[in-house]
Design a protein around this motif. Structure first.
Motif, PDB file in Angstrom:
ATOM      1  N   PRO A   8     -13.317  12.150  -3.697  1.00 50.55           N
ATOM      2  CA  PRO A   8     -14.347  11.817  -2.707  1.00 50.55           C
ATOM      3  C   PRO A   8     -15.755  12.245  -3.107  1.00 50.55           C
ATOM      4  CG  PRO A   8     -13.086  13.700  -1.965  1.00 50.55           C
ATOM      5  CD  PRO A   8     -12.406  13.175  -3.199  1.00 50.55           C
ATOM      6  N   HIS A  23     -14.065   4.295   1.128  1.00 52.27           N
ATOM      7  CA  HIS A  23     -13.700   4.994   2.365  1.00 52.27           C
ATOM      8  C   HIS A  23     -12.350   4.540   2.908  1.00 52.27           C
ATOM      9  CE1 HIS A  23     -17.928   6.161   2.319  1.00 52.27           C
ATOM     10  NE2 HIS A  23     -17.535   7.177   3.059  1.00 52.27           N
ATOM     11  N   LEU A  47     -10.122   6.755   0.879  1.00 53.25           N
ATOM     12  CA  LEU A  47     -10.408   8.189   0.966  1.00 53.25           C
ATOM     13  C   LEU A  47     -10.075   8.779   2.333  1.00 53.25           C
ATOM     14  CD1 LEU A  47     -13.776   8.337  -1.004  1.00 53.25           C
ATOM     15  CD2 LEU A  47     -11.484   8.945  -1.817  1.00 53.25           C
ATOM     16  N   TYR A  48     -10.375   8.055   3.427  1.00 50.81           N
ATOM     17  CA  TYR A  48     -10.104   8.589   4.759  1.00 50.81           C
ATOM     18  C   TYR A  48      -8.615   8.768   5.004  1.00 50.81           C
ATOM     19  CZ  TYR A  48     -14.823   8.642   6.671  1.00 50.81           C
ATOM     20  OH  TYR A  48     -16.133   8.948   6.935  1.00 50.81           O
ATOM     21  N   TYR A  77      -7.936  12.343   2.551  1.00 49.86           N
ATOM     22  CA  TYR A  77      -8.634  13.623   2.708  1.00 49.86           C
ATOM     23  C   TYR A  77      -9.078  13.814   4.149  1.00 49.86           C
ATOM     24  CZ  TYR A  77      -9.031  13.298  -2.351  1.00 49.86           C
ATOM     25  OH  TYR A  77      -8.746  13.178  -3.679  1.00 49.86           O
ATOM     26  N   ARG A  79     -11.655  16.074   6.750  1.00 53.64           N
ATOM     27  CA  ARG A  79     -13.033  16.526   6.644  1.00 53.64           C
ATOM     28  C   ARG A  79     -13.270  17.723   7.555  1.00 53.64           C
ATOM     29  NH1 ARG A  79     -11.806  11.947   8.079  1.00 53.64           N
ATOM     30  NH2 ARG A  79     -13.010  11.859   9.963  1.00 53.64           N
ATOM     31  N   ARG A 115     -17.846  11.990   2.998  1.00 52.19           N
ATOM     32  CA  ARG A 115     -17.391  12.440   1.675  1.00 52.19           C
ATOM     33  C   ARG A 115     -17.725  13.898   1.374  1.00 52.19           C
ATOM     34  NH1 ARG A 115     -16.913   8.026  -2.627  1.00 52.19           N
ATOM     35  NH2 ARG A 115     -17.418   6.134  -1.496  1.00 52.19           N
ATOM     36  N   MET A 123     -15.202  16.172   2.806  1.00 53.85           N
ATOM     37  CA  MET A 123     -13.790  15.989   2.453  1.00 53.85           C
ATOM     38  C   MET A 123     -13.345  17.153   1.575  1.00 53.85           C
ATOM     39  SD  MET A 123     -13.417  11.914   1.783  1.00 53.85           S
ATOM     40  CE  MET A 123     -13.718  10.752   3.126  1.00 53.85           C
TER      41      MET A 123
END
Length: 173
Positions: free
Chosen positions: A44, A53, A56-57, A60, A62, A161, A164
């Protein structure tokens, strides 16, 4: 995969049982997901496409999240936070979190990730954390960001990001 050691979800979780029942399926097996593009990076802190995204979401979590409708910040891996003064931001972290590799999530991990975002040679989000001068680990679940200037946008920035959290073990490997 039928290898239970590689499974991240507990089959006894109500959501897992309900999803399997609703779909007529069983827990376990293989799922294949196809995207119309390849992510620029699964890291990220180094990816360069907004489209990353979507992947990535799912991988990871946040420090903070936000409500879609209002954009108000909400707790994520940080249970809460407070500005002690204009340039001191303290985060109180969730207890009992582990990464997929079994390593613990704690204040040292947060400090590591902030340093990594700011100093990784190909970080694409270093500018997002430019207001952070240093990070102090107060205890296992408390981390303090020392800012060079007031920055109320930082809470929202950490819902993307830059916030993350990556396992130190995985990042170093």
């Amino acid at each position: 995969s039928s290898d239970d050691s590689a499974t991240a979800l507990d089959p006894d979780l109500a959501a897992v049982r309900e999803a399997a029942a609703e779909s007529g399926g069983n827990y376990g097996g293989t799922i294949r997901v196809r995207h119309a593009f390849a992510p620029t990076s699964l890291d990220p802190h180094t990816g360069s496409s907004g489209g990353d995204h979507m992947v990535l979401y799912t991988m990871y979590d946040r420090l903070t999240h936000f409500e879609f409708e209002t954009l108000n910040s909400t707790p994520g891996l940080a249970e809460s936070w407070e500005f002690v003064d204009d340039t001191t931001l303290v985060f109180y972290l969730r207890e009992g979190i582990t990464f997929h590799d079994g390593s613990d999530y704690n204040a040292d991990v947060v400090a590591y990730n902030i340093d990594r975002v700011k100093n990784h040679p190909v970080s694409t989000v270093a500018n997002n954390l430019a207001s952070i001068d240093s990070v102090d680990v107060i205890d296992d679940l408390t981390v303090q960001f020392n800012l060079s200037r007031p920055d109320s946008s930082l809470i929202g920035i950490l819902s993307d990001r830059a916030g993350m959290m990556v396992s130190m073990v995985a990042a170093e490997a």
